[in-house]
Scaffold this motif. Sequence first.
Motif, short mmCIF file in Angstrom:
data_model
loop_
_atom_site.label_atom_id
_atom_site.label_comp_id
_atom_site.label_asym_id
_atom_site.label_seq_id
_atom_site.Cartn_x
_atom_site.Cartn_y
_atom_site.Cartn_z
N ILE A 101 0.93 -1.21 -0.13
CA ILE A 101 -0.17 0.20 -0.02
C ILE A 101 0.74 1.20 0.10
CG2 ILE A 101 -1.85 1.34 1.25
CD1 ILE A 101 -2.71 -1.20 -0.01
N ASP A 102 1.85 1.19 0.84
CA ASP A 102 2.75 2.52 0.93
C ASP A 102 4.19 2.48 0.41
OD1 ASP A 102 0.91 3.95 2.86
OD2 ASP A 102 1.47 2.32 4.14
N THR A 103 4.27 1.33 -0.73
CA THR A 103 5.73 1.42 -1.31
C THR A 103 5.66 2.61 -2.27
OG1 THR A 103 5.61 -0.88 -0.94
CG2 THR A 103 6.97 -0.07 -2.54
N MET A 104 6.72 3.17 -2.57
CA MET A 104 7.10 4.21 -3.35
C MET A 104 7.49 3.83 -4.48
SD MET A 104 6.29 6.55 -1.12
CE MET A 104 6.67 8.18 -2.02
N THR A 105 7.46 4.70 -5.65
CA THR A 105 7.91 4.22 -7.04
C THR A 105 9.10 3.42 -7.07
OG1 THR A 105 8.83 6.38 -7.42
CG2 THR A 105 6.57 6.11 -8.02
N GLY A 106 10.29 3.76 -6.48
CA GLY A 106 11.35 2.86 -6.62
C GLY A 106 11.13 1.43 -6.29
N GLY A 107 10.36 1.51 -5.09
CA GLY A 107 10.23 0.11 -4.35
C GLY A 107 9.38 -0.85 -5.17
N ARG A 108 8.53 -0.25 -5.83
CA ARG A 108 7.59 -0.90 -6.85
C ARG A 108 8.25 -1.57 -8.01
NH1 ARG A 108 2.42 -0.10 -4.50
NH2 ARG A 108 1.94 1.83 -3.54
N ILE A 109 8.97 -0.68 -8.41
CA ILE A 109 9.90 -0.99 -9.66
C ILE A 109 10.58 -2.46 -9.25
CG2 ILE A 109 11.49 -0.52 -11.47
CD1 ILE A 109 10.05 2.48 -11.17
N LYS A 110 11.39 -2.04 -8.06
CA LYS A 110 12.17 -3.07 -7.59
C LYS A 110 11.42 -4.49 -7.49
CE LYS A 110 16.48 -4.09 -6.19
NZ LYS A 110 17.92 -4.04 -7.05
#
Length: 245
Positions: A101-110
């Motif tokens: 839910i709270d993951t940021m854009t870089g975290g999502r891509i990773k």
Amino acid sequence: MKVVILCGGKGSRLASPTENNPKPLAIVNGKPIIWHIMKIYMKYGFNDFVLPLGFGGDKIKEYFWNYEWKNKNFIKDTTNDDIKLLNKPENWRITFVDTGIDTMTGGRIKKIEKYIDEDTFMLTYGDGLSDINIKTLLDYHNSKAKIATVTGIQRKSQYGILTIENGIAKSFDEKSKLDGIINGGFFILNTKVFNYISDDESCIFEQDPLKNLAKQLQLAVYLHKGYWLSIDTYKDLSIANKTWK
């Protein structure tokens, strides 16, 4: 080639029309933004999508799960429980990945790294519409031979620009001064980009990863001068419904 569409946005600034829905499901001319974005890529033959999900990810899954019967004419034969579509279904392949839910854009891509099976992939945001030529963008990326290419949009200020020195106006330009080139999404990325993204869920792709790529001269910029709109507010959504064809 995989197309990654970031789908974690809450759409909180789109006000009541999408109060309980993720931003990619905001409606533009009768269809969700995400549908329009996928159509942009499909126009150029790219139909293998990866959706990193966040807020409202279950609703995005539900939309596509029910897509055929809600958006197509069909015949349901109750004698043998058979269903026959009367319209040709979209030829798309979608990988849904819950990325927090709270993951940021870089975290999502990773978190979707393991789903990328070629050296090059595409990435964009789930709230941006454009008449960009994806094939031309890809050709440009290949010609520059860099790790990443971002689409740049030249934005003009909607207000008069004052140049001030010691409290005195030195010049006034009425709605003419360029604000500069902004990140318009629609990236082409080499898998080496994952080396620039940390495993931290708070990693913001637009911060250290892109800044470090730029410092190392590994970030190409493709300038797009056609239609482009980022849908961040209810006003943007209203504009999209009037201008997006």
